[in-house]
Design a protein around this motif. Structure first.
Motif, PDB file in Angstrom:
ATOM      1  N   ALA A   1      21.316  39.022  35.651  1.00 47.79           N
ATOM      2  CA  ALA A   1      21.741  40.573  35.688  1.00 47.79           C
ATOM      3  C   ALA A   1      23.429  40.438  35.271  1.00 47.79           C
ATOM      4  CB  ALA A   1      21.782  41.155  36.972  1.00 47.79           C
ATOM      5  N   ALA A   2      24.157  39.100  35.307  1.00 43.78           N
ATOM      6  CA  ALA A   2      25.371  38.862  35.156  1.00 43.78           C
ATOM      7  C   ALA A   2      25.680  38.731  33.516  1.00 43.78           C
ATOM      8  CB  ALA A   2      25.817  37.754  35.958  1.00 43.78           C
ATOM      9  N   GLY A   3      24.605  38.456  32.884  1.00 39.18           N
ATOM     10  CA  GLY A   3      24.564  38.285  31.313  1.00 39.18           C
ATOM     11  C   GLY A   3      25.704  37.082  30.860  1.00 39.18           C
ATOM     12  N   THR A   4      26.780  37.558  30.347  1.00 38.28           N
ATOM     13  CA  THR A   4      27.686  36.523  29.718  1.00 38.28           C
ATOM     14  C   THR A   4      28.828  36.470  30.613  1.00 38.28           C
ATOM     15  OG1 THR A   4      28.684  38.476  28.668  1.00 38.28           O
ATOM     16  CG2 THR A   4      27.275  37.011  27.282  1.00 38.28           C
ATOM     17  N   ALA A   5      28.744  36.965  31.790  1.00 36.47           N
ATOM     18  CA  ALA A   5      29.821  36.882  32.874  1.00 36.47           C
ATOM     19  C   ALA A   5      29.528  35.666  33.747  1.00 36.47           C
ATOM     20  CB  ALA A   5      29.720  38.093  33.652  1.00 36.47           C
TER      21      ALA A   5
ATOM     22  N   LEU B   1      38.424  44.084  43.782  1.00 31.82           N
ATOM     23  CA  LEU B   1      37.590  43.647  44.717  1.00 31.82           C
ATOM     24  C   LEU B   1      36.654  44.830  44.809  1.00 31.82           C
ATOM     25  CD1 LEU B   1      38.126  41.843  48.200  1.00 31.82           C
ATOM     26  CD2 LEU B   1      37.132  44.152  48.156  1.00 31.82           C
ATOM     27  N   THR B   2      35.457  44.454  44.774  1.00 30.40           N
ATOM     28  CA  THR B   2      34.408  45.485  45.057  1.00 30.40           C
ATOM     29  C   THR B   2      33.724  45.313  46.699  1.00 30.40           C
ATOM     30  OG1 THR B   2      33.843  45.773  42.835  1.00 30.40           O
ATOM     31  CG2 THR B   2      32.214  46.419  44.730  1.00 30.40           C
ATOM     32  N   ALA B   3      33.981  45.966  47.659  1.00 32.32           N
ATOM     33  CA  ALA B   3      33.520  45.675  49.027  1.00 32.32           C
ATOM     34  C   ALA B   3      32.052  46.061  49.308  1.00 32.32           C
ATOM     35  CB  ALA B   3      34.600  46.267  49.755  1.00 32.32           C
TER      36      ALA B   3
ATOM     37  N   ALA C   1      24.088  43.808  44.204  1.00 33.68           N
ATOM     38  CA  ALA C   1      23.421  43.621  42.920  1.00 33.68           C
ATOM     39  C   ALA C   1      23.985  45.041  42.000  1.00 33.68           C
ATOM     40  CB  ALA C   1      21.824  44.119  42.863  1.00 33.68           C
ATOM     41  N   GLN C   2      24.325  45.976  42.706  1.00 30.89           N
ATOM     42  CA  GLN C   2      24.945  47.191  42.358  1.00 30.89           C
ATOM     43  C   GLN C   2      26.368  46.932  41.814  1.00 30.89           C
ATOM     44  OE1 GLN C   2      22.803  49.493  45.504  1.00 30.89           O
ATOM     45  NE2 GLN C   2      23.134  51.284  44.072  1.00 30.89           N
ATOM     46  N   ALA C   3      27.216  46.421  42.631  1.00 32.39           N
ATOM     47  CA  ALA C   3      28.598  45.895  42.468  1.00 32.39           C
ATOM     48  C   ALA C   3      28.531  44.995  41.101  1.00 32.39           C
ATOM     49  CB  ALA C   3      29.243  45.001  43.842  1.00 32.39           C
ATOM     50  N   LEU C   4      27.629  44.142  41.115  1.00 32.93           N
ATOM     51  CA  LEU C   4      27.709  43.259  40.031  1.00 32.93           C
ATOM     52  C   LEU C   4      27.356  44.054  38.679  1.00 32.93           C
ATOM     53  CD1 LEU C   4      27.585  40.166  38.754  1.00 32.93           C
ATOM     54  CD2 LEU C   4      25.021  40.181  39.457  1.00 32.93           C
ATOM     55  N   ALA C   5      26.431  45.101  38.775  1.00 31.04           N
ATOM     56  CA  ALA C   5      25.968  45.776  37.676  1.00 31.04           C
ATOM     57  C   ALA C   5      26.996  46.669  37.043  1.00 31.04           C
ATOM     58  CB  ALA C   5      24.969  46.484  37.871  1.00 31.04           C
ATOM     59  N   ALA C   6      27.956  47.061  37.851  1.00 30.87           N
ATOM     60  CA  ALA C   6      29.026  47.925  37.831  1.00 30.87           C
ATOM     61  C   ALA C   6      30.089  47.045  37.011  1.00 30.87           C
ATOM     62  CB  ALA C   6      29.553  48.645  38.694  1.00 30.87           C
ATOM     63  N   LEU C   7      30.459  45.915  37.550  1.00 36.99           N
ATOM     64  CA  LEU C   7      31.594  45.038  36.931  1.00 36.99           C
ATOM     65  C   LEU C   7      31.011  44.377  35.580  1.00 36.99           C
ATOM     66  CD1 LEU C   7      32.368  42.923  40.065  1.00 36.99           C
ATOM     67  CD2 LEU C   7      33.957  44.704  38.713  1.00 36.99           C
TER      68      LEU C   7
ATOM     69  N   ILE D   1      33.436  40.200  44.607  1.00 36.11           N
ATOM     70  CA  ILE D   1      32.385  41.100  45.376  1.00 36.11           C
ATOM     71  C   ILE D   1      32.498  40.527  46.820  1.00 36.11           C
ATOM     72  CG2 ILE D   1      30.256  41.931  45.811  1.00 36.11           C
ATOM     73  CD1 ILE D   1      29.798  41.242  42.716  1.00 36.11           C
ATOM     74  N   CYS D   2      33.037  41.021  47.928  1.00 32.90           N
ATOM     75  CA  CYS D   2      33.477  40.587  49.134  1.00 32.90           C
ATOM     76  C   CYS D   2      32.854  41.218  50.342  1.00 32.90           C
ATOM     77  CB  CYS D   2      34.941  40.647  49.304  1.00 32.90           C
ATOM     78  SG  CYS D   2      35.698  39.777  50.862  1.00 32.90           S
ATOM     79  N   GLY D   3      32.244  40.756  51.134  1.00 31.81           N
ATOM     80  CA  GLY D   3      31.804  41.151  52.462  1.00 31.81           C
ATOM     81  C   GLY D   3      32.245  40.344  53.654  1.00 31.81           C
ATOM     82  N   MET D   4      32.500  40.709  54.586  1.00 28.65           N
ATOM     83  CA  MET D   4      33.164  39.727  55.900  1.00 28.65           C
ATOM     84  C   MET D   4      32.783  40.393  57.123  1.00 28.65           C
ATOM     85  SD  MET D   4      37.107  39.040  54.695  1.00 28.65           S
ATOM     86  CE  MET D   4      36.921  37.482  55.839  1.00 28.65           C
ATOM     87  N   LEU D   5      32.595  39.414  58.017  1.00 22.71           N
ATOM     88  CA  LEU D   5      32.222  39.686  59.623  1.00 22.71           C
ATOM     89  C   LEU D   5      33.741  40.528  60.175  1.00 22.71           C
ATOM     90  CD1 LEU D   5      30.513  36.595  60.817  1.00 22.71           C
ATOM     91  CD2 LEU D   5      29.444  38.516  59.913  1.00 22.71           C
ATOM     92  N   ASN D   6      33.171  41.153  61.126  1.00 23.82           N
ATOM     93  CA  ASN D   6      34.756  41.998  61.832  1.00 23.82           C
ATOM     94  C   ASN D   6      35.473  41.211  62.712  1.00 23.82           C
ATOM     95  OD1 ASN D   6      32.782  41.846  63.865  1.00 23.82           O
ATOM     96  ND2 ASN D   6      32.025  43.941  63.888  1.00 23.82           N
ATOM     97  N   THR D   7      34.983  39.744  62.950  1.00 24.67           N
ATOM     98  CA  THR D   7      35.704  39.219  63.842  1.00 24.67           C
ATOM     99  C   THR D   7      36.710  38.082  63.079  1.00 24.67           C
ATOM    100  OG1 THR D   7      33.953  37.363  63.467  1.00 24.67           O
ATOM    101  CG2 THR D   7      33.869  38.684  65.315  1.00 24.67           C
TER     102      THR D   7
END
Length: 412
Positions: free
Chosen positions: A287-291, A345-347, A380-386, A322-328
């Motif tokens: 899905a990332a193609g040439t990225a 950054l796409t959260a 996946a949606q974040a990647l597609a948009a980027l 593309i970032c996801g984190m724990l609340n701690t």
């Protein structure tokens, strides 16, 4: 097993000692143990140590946490992941021996790992602490062959203390009387704590900057200690921080009496997923193609600084997170250095994770440190948009080992 978990996690070894006694104390029957603690780099250092020892023909057991895509990753028996049948059998025995008493997930699975190691022929056992050191469930071996402390920084403050001095005191709890310890690069206040405890216990120390040195020179890793100079390949793991981790691994191999060939194998053959890992195959890569698509599970301020250095050293490309984190976690401390090298950054929220920081809060923190930020319902949606907006981008999925594990499962 999860139903046995105490409502509040209190760091104590009482539950572990009780269960170990009920299963005939496997910690006393292990192949020689190398015990590792530290805030950053202990997993990579352990992976290099394992590659070096296996390169020298040794059968190596290894215990690590957390796992990324399958629990079996935590328990490696003589170079192979524990089988489904063996894992089920040893967990069943632990569960029965525990007799319904309160015990944490990490504690009961650590005891299961120690049982598997004790019952499988091997030459070395590598034990990585889960949290801290002094009261960690792995800290039950009376006389390890060697201990290793990798760089210490601020993390898990709710359990280990608010200051580097307090945290170093917990990490230094793995030191045992008369047992040598290899010490990686440390802040001065952390090193002072380690040296003071080592002096009380009579532990010979092998400290970076005093007893050993390492540096990169002309695309090679140079290591020097009192036994001489080694000219080695750079570690297969990417990033300048891996030079530090490599130094600790090589110092440990030298203390154990391994030769130059073992040190070369430690650099050449090491693998460690989700540590600045370039993804090269799978549906997300398609899905990332040439990225370019990268993955990293670091999650504290020191990891953010390290990632920023790695990204800054790579050939220049538009760079998006593309970032996801724990609340701690200290998200501001993690993102601040990355704001200097990333274009956006796409959260995302971490799928199926109760303690995930909501995507909108991650985005708010990112904007607060100067990053252009938006949210997406999924990676996946974040990647597609980027990739639609910038097909030649460099995209790094980051912020949590839990997110990294999810990606590794999704991407096969």
């Amino acid at each position: 097993m999860m139903s046995l978990h105490p409502k509040i996690i209190d760091l104590t070894l009482d539950r572990v000692w009780r269960l170990l006694a009920a299963v005939d104390n496997p910690q006393d029957r292990l192949p020689p143990v190398i015990h590792l603690a530290g805030t950053n780099g202990k997993g990579s250092t352990q992976a290099m140590l394992r590659a070096g020892l296996e390169g020298a023909g040794q059968r190596v057991h290894a215990y690590t946490s957390p796992h990324l895509s399958r629990f079996h990753e935590r328990i490696m028996l003589a170079g192979k992941l524990i089988s489904e049948a063996a894992l089920t059998e040893v967990l069943d025995r632990c569960y029965a021996a525990n007799g319904g008493e309160n015990i944490t997930y990490f504690e009961i699975t650590t005891v299961a790992g120690l049982m598997a190691f004790a019952e499988t022929p091997g030459d070395y056992t590598l034990l990585e602490t889960g949290l801290g050191g002094r009261l960690d469930a792995t800290n039950v071996v009376e006389k390890p062959a060697l201990t290793v402390i990798t760089p210490i920084s601020i993390d898990h403050t709710q359990f280990l203390g608010e200051t580097l001095t307090e945290i170093a005191g917990e990490k230094a709890g793995i030191l045992k009387r008369g047992v040598a310890c290899v010490v990686g690069p440390q802040p001065d206040e952390a090193l002072e704590v380690i040296e003071a405890r080592a002096a009380r216990l009579g532990c010979p120390l092998f400290v970076y900057g005093q007893h050993w040195h390492m540096w990169e020179e002309r695309g090679r890793l140079i290591f020097q200690d009192e036994n001489g100079l080694l000219d080695l390949p750079l570690p297969a793991l990417i990033g300048p921080h891996q030079i530090e981790n490599a130094g600790a691994a090589i110092a440990a191999l030298r203390v154990l009496g391994c030769d130059e060939a073992a040190c070369e194998a430690a650099m050449r053959d090491v693998t460690w997923p989700a540590r600045m890992q370039r993804l090269k195959t799978g549906p997300l890569v398609d899905a990332a193609g040439t990225a370019e698509l990268w993955l990293d599970g670091g999650h504290n301020p020191a990891a953010g600084e390290t990632l920023a250095k790695v990204l800054g050293d790579l050939p220049k490309r538009p760079t998006h997170l593309i970032c996801g984190m724990l609340n701690t976690k200290d998200i501001t401390g993690y993102l601040r250095p990355l704001a200097q090298v990333a274009d956006s950054l796409t959260a995302v929220s971490i799928p199926d994770e109760m303690n995930t920081l909501p995507a909108e809060e991650t985005a708010e923190h990112a904007r607060a440190v100067g990053l252009t930020a938006q949210e997406a319902p999924s990676v996946a949606q974040a990647l597609a948009a980027l990739v639609t907006a910038e097909p030649q981008a460099r995209i790094l999925i980051c912020g949590s080992l839990y997110l990294a594990g999810n990606i590794l499962r999704e991407n096969g």
